[in-house]
Design a protein around this motif. Structure first.
Motif, PDB file in Angstrom:
ATOM      1  N   VAL A  77       0.865  -1.180   0.000  1.00 26.47           N
ATOM      2  CA  VAL A  77       0.000   0.000   0.000  1.00 26.47           C
ATOM      3  C   VAL A  77       0.901   1.230   0.000  1.00 26.47           C
ATOM      4  O   VAL A  77       1.755   1.368   0.865  1.00 26.47           O
ATOM      5  CB  VAL A  77      -0.927   0.040   1.228  1.00 26.47           C
ATOM      6  CG1 VAL A  77      -1.819   1.289   1.193  1.00 26.47           C
ATOM      7  CG2 VAL A  77      -1.779  -1.222   1.306  1.00 26.47           C
ATOM      8  N   VAL A  78       0.717   2.101  -0.997  1.00 31.26           N
ATOM      9  CA  VAL A  78       1.522   3.310  -1.081  1.00 31.26           C
ATOM     10  C   VAL A  78       0.605   4.526  -1.160  1.00 31.26           C
ATOM     11  O   VAL A  78      -0.498   4.461  -1.700  1.00 31.26           O
ATOM     12  CB  VAL A  78       2.473   3.297  -2.297  1.00 31.26           C
ATOM     13  CG1 VAL A  78       3.446   2.136  -2.209  1.00 31.26           C
ATOM     14  CG2 VAL A  78       1.700   3.240  -3.607  1.00 31.26           C
ATOM     15  N   ARG A  79       1.053   5.632  -0.573  1.00 33.42           N
ATOM     16  CA  ARG A  79       0.319   6.883  -0.695  1.00 33.42           C
ATOM     17  C   ARG A  79       0.706   7.529  -2.023  1.00 33.42           C
ATOM     18  O   ARG A  79       1.890   7.715  -2.310  1.00 33.42           O
ATOM     19  CB  ARG A  79       0.681   7.816   0.462  1.00 33.42           C
ATOM     20  CG  ARG A  79       0.001   9.197   0.405  1.00 33.42           C
ATOM     21  CD  ARG A  79      -1.501   9.087   0.454  1.00 33.42           C
ATOM     22  NE  ARG A  79      -1.986   8.512   1.682  1.00 33.42           N
ATOM     23  CZ  ARG A  79      -2.270   9.208   2.790  1.00 33.42           C
ATOM     24  NH1 ARG A  79      -2.079  10.511   2.811  1.00 33.42           N
ATOM     25  NH2 ARG A  79      -2.731   8.599   3.862  1.00 33.42           N
ATOM     26  N   GLY A  80      -0.264   7.861  -2.811  1.00 31.27           N
ATOM     27  CA  GLY A  80       0.008   8.455  -4.106  1.00 31.27           C
ATOM     28  C   GLY A  80      -1.252   8.556  -4.936  1.00 31.27           C
ATOM     29  O   GLY A  80      -2.364   8.290  -4.463  1.00 31.27           O
ATOM     30  N   ARG A  81      -1.052   8.909  -6.180  1.00 28.70           N
ATOM     31  CA  ARG A  81      -2.181   9.105  -7.093  1.00 28.70           C
ATOM     32  C   ARG A  81      -1.811   8.509  -8.448  1.00 28.70           C
ATOM     33  O   ARG A  81      -0.717   8.756  -8.963  1.00 28.70           O
ATOM     34  CB  ARG A  81      -2.479  10.591  -7.231  1.00 28.70           C
ATOM     35  CG  ARG A  81      -3.817  10.903  -7.878  1.00 28.70           C
ATOM     36  CD  ARG A  81      -4.021  12.421  -7.948  1.00 28.70           C
ATOM     37  NE  ARG A  81      -3.942  13.033  -6.638  1.00 28.70           N
ATOM     38  CZ  ARG A  81      -4.969  13.131  -5.802  1.00 28.70           C
ATOM     39  NH1 ARG A  81      -6.145  12.637  -6.146  1.00 28.70           N
ATOM     40  NH2 ARG A  81      -4.830  13.716  -4.626  1.00 28.70           N
ATOM     41  N   VAL A  82      -2.705   7.723  -9.008  1.00 28.13           N
ATOM     42  CA  VAL A  82      -2.495   7.173 -10.351  1.00 28.13           C
ATOM     43  C   VAL A  82      -2.941   8.213 -11.364  1.00 28.13           C
ATOM     44  O   VAL A  82      -4.070   8.711 -11.315  1.00 28.13           O
ATOM     45  CB  VAL A  82      -3.274   5.861 -10.530  1.00 28.13           C
ATOM     46  CG1 VAL A  82      -3.215   5.397 -11.982  1.00 28.13           C
ATOM     47  CG2 VAL A  82      -2.710   4.777  -9.612  1.00 28.13           C
ATOM     48  N   THR A  83      -2.056   8.550 -12.278  1.00 29.16           N
ATOM     49  CA  THR A  83      -2.369   9.572 -13.277  1.00 29.16           C
ATOM     50  C   THR A  83      -2.712   8.996 -14.628  1.00 29.16           C
ATOM     51  O   THR A  83      -3.323   9.682 -15.456  1.00 29.16           O
ATOM     52  CB  THR A  83      -1.171  10.530 -13.443  1.00 29.16           C
ATOM     53  OG1 THR A  83      -0.009   9.773 -13.840  1.00 29.16           O
ATOM     54  CG2 THR A  83      -0.871  11.258 -12.146  1.00 29.16           C
ATOM     55  N   GLU A  84      -2.356   7.721 -14.864  1.00 29.47           N
ATOM     56  CA  GLU A  84      -2.591   7.162 -16.195  1.00 29.47           C
ATOM     57  C   GLU A  84      -2.614   5.643 -16.131  1.00 29.47           C
ATOM     58  O   GLU A  84      -1.809   5.028 -15.424  1.00 29.47           O
ATOM     59  CB  GLU A  84      -1.482   7.631 -17.143  1.00 29.47           C
ATOM     60  CG  GLU A  84      -1.726   7.350 -18.608  1.00 29.47           C
ATOM     61  CD  GLU A  84      -0.636   7.972 -19.469  1.00 29.47           C
ATOM     62  OE1 GLU A  84      -0.982   8.647 -20.446  1.00 29.47           O
ATOM     63  OE2 GLU A  84       0.562   7.776 -19.156  1.00 29.47           O
ATOM     64  N   VAL A  85      -3.555   5.059 -16.859  1.00 26.33           N
ATOM     65  CA  VAL A  85      -3.610   3.607 -17.061  1.00 26.33           C
ATOM     66  C   VAL A  85      -3.675   3.370 -18.554  1.00 26.33           C
ATOM     67  O   VAL A  85      -4.621   3.798 -19.219  1.00 26.33           O
ATOM     68  CB  VAL A  85      -4.829   2.985 -16.360  1.00 26.33           C
ATOM     69  CG1 VAL A  85      -4.904   1.494 -16.669  1.00 26.33           C
ATOM     70  CG2 VAL A  85      -4.770   3.213 -14.858  1.00 26.33           C
ATOM     71  N   LEU A  86      -2.669   2.688 -19.086  1.00 25.55           N
ATOM     72  CA  LEU A  86      -2.585   2.488 -20.530  1.00 25.55           C
ATOM     73  C   LEU A  86      -2.551   1.000 -20.871  1.00 25.55           C
ATOM     74  O   LEU A  86      -1.662   0.279 -20.413  1.00 25.55           O
ATOM     75  CB  LEU A  86      -1.321   3.157 -21.089  1.00 25.55           C
ATOM     76  CG  LEU A  86      -1.293   4.680 -21.115  1.00 25.55           C
ATOM     77  CD1 LEU A  86       0.075   5.157 -21.609  1.00 25.55           C
ATOM     78  CD2 LEU A  86      -2.403   5.217 -22.009  1.00 25.55           C
ATOM     79  N   PRO A  87      -3.512   0.506 -21.649  1.00 26.25           N
ATOM     80  CA  PRO A  87      -3.424  -0.877 -22.126  1.00 26.25           C
ATOM     81  C   PRO A  87      -2.191  -1.046 -23.001  1.00 26.25           C
ATOM     82  O   PRO A  87      -1.839  -0.152 -23.773  1.00 26.25           O
ATOM     83  CB  PRO A  87      -4.713  -1.042 -22.942  1.00 26.25           C
ATOM     84  CG  PRO A  87      -5.618   0.066 -22.499  1.00 26.25           C
ATOM     85  CD  PRO A  87      -4.727   1.196 -22.124  1.00 26.25           C
TER      86      PRO A  87
END
Length: 341
Positions: A77-87
């Motif tokens: 578990v990490v504190r952060g933010r996902v900015t992009e998910v790319l197939p």
């Protein structure tokens, strides 16, 4: 099974839904990463209610206990933010995090980023949100029972909330605020329920010793109230799903991802659970949705790995005939485990 130092699943959001999905996957011996921005919907509330065995537990304590449980199964578990998910075109995903521009790989993605409640633009409402300005009587009604309630009329108008909260208090006042003219049927129901109706715009709230004491109207009148119920506008954090082109469905609160009973979206390999998939999910419902997603993802990965192994056998030195011969030898002369003759 993981690939290229990646993860079986990346979970975006560390609330009840995301942690529940991660728990199931961790217990299924999956390598899982949870990326949590630390912005749970119920953060303003001092306690959460209606969760069997956890009724009255502070939300932050509930989430901390969930993270401790995940650690037993090796879930990161990490504190952060996902900015992009790319197939990647091969059935997996590149997942980019804002913190340090970190990028990881994932076979499956669970979006559990929740939503933001946009409260009416009445002075004082946002500051009291989750304390004595409330939206859900199932979450808070028992704790404020029998107090003088106010209800801020929503637009477009529906009297549902004002009528519903009469179960917790018989002293209910509906403030029409900017609503003009109610249908006769609404007046009839409000009168039958004993709800007082105050016309005129609401200018703000009266607060004494850090407690709500009244609702102030634009004409200077102050109506004493201890609790104010408002209808917030739920805004999903759906940017990642939108960028992926996930199908949506229309709800009374606007578009939300179209998902099946396990949270599977129209994008292969991507799930949406909790308030990311619908505005009405309470903590207990969100946890249940995460559980269903976790089991579905693990089952899908099991079958995908078996199908891959079978394809490799077909493409390699093995043939159906050779496999049959190996099976016969392994059975020591017995086919299908049954001794002939």
């Amino acid at each position: 099974m993981t690939h290229n130092n990646g993860y079986d699943a990346v979970v975006v959001g560390g609330g009840a839904a995301g942690l529940s999905a991660a728990l199931v996957l961790g217990r299924s011996r999956r390598r899982v990463l949870v990326v949590d921005a630390g912005e749970p919907r119920n953060a303003p509330a001092a306690h959460m209610q209606g969760y069997l065995s956890r009724d009255g537990m502070p939300p932050a304590e509930f989430l901390a206990e969930g993270r401790r449980e995940l650690a037993r199964y090796g879930v990161e578990v990490v504190r952060g933010r996902v900015t992009e998910v790319l197939p990647d075109g091969r059935g997996e995903f590149g997942v980019r995090l804002a913190d340090g521009d970190r990028a990881v790989r994932a076979r499956r993605v669970v979006v559990a980023a929740g939503l933001v409640d946009e409260v009416p633009a009445v002075p004082g409402v946002a500051a009291r949100w989750g304390r004595d300005v409330l939206h859900c009587p199932y979450c808070h009604g028992w704790e404020v029972r029998d107090q003088p309630f106010g209800v801020l009329a929503p637009e477009p108008f529906t009297g549902h909330q004002a009528l519903l909260v009469t179960q917790w208090s018989k002293d209910v006042t509906l403030f029409l605020n900017t609503v003009r003219g109610l249908p006769d049927a609404e007046w009839e129901r409000l009168a039958a329920a004993g709800v007082a109706v105050v016309e005129g715009e609401v200018a703000g709230l009266e607060v004494t010793d850090d407690r709500l004491t009244g609702v102030r109207l634009a004409d200077g009148r102050v109506i004493p109230r201890s609790v104010l119920f408002v209808a917030a506008r739920p805004v999903p954090r759906d940017g990642l799903l939108g960028a992926l082109g996930a199908d949506t469905r229309e709800t009374p609160f606007g578009p939300y991802p179209a998902v099946d009973e396990t949270g599977r979206t129209s994008v292969p390999g991507v799930w949406a659970v909790g308030n990311a998939a619908g505005p009405a999910e309470q903590v207990i419902n969100a946890a249940s949705a995460g559980y269903r997603a976790g089991t579905a993802i693990n089952a899908e990965l099991v079958m995908a790995d078996i199908d891959t192994a079978a394809a490799r056998r077909r493409a390699g030195v093995f043939t159906p005939e050779a496999e049959a011969a190996v099976a016969r030898v392994a059975a020591d002369g017995r086919e299908h485990g049954i001794v002939g003759g």
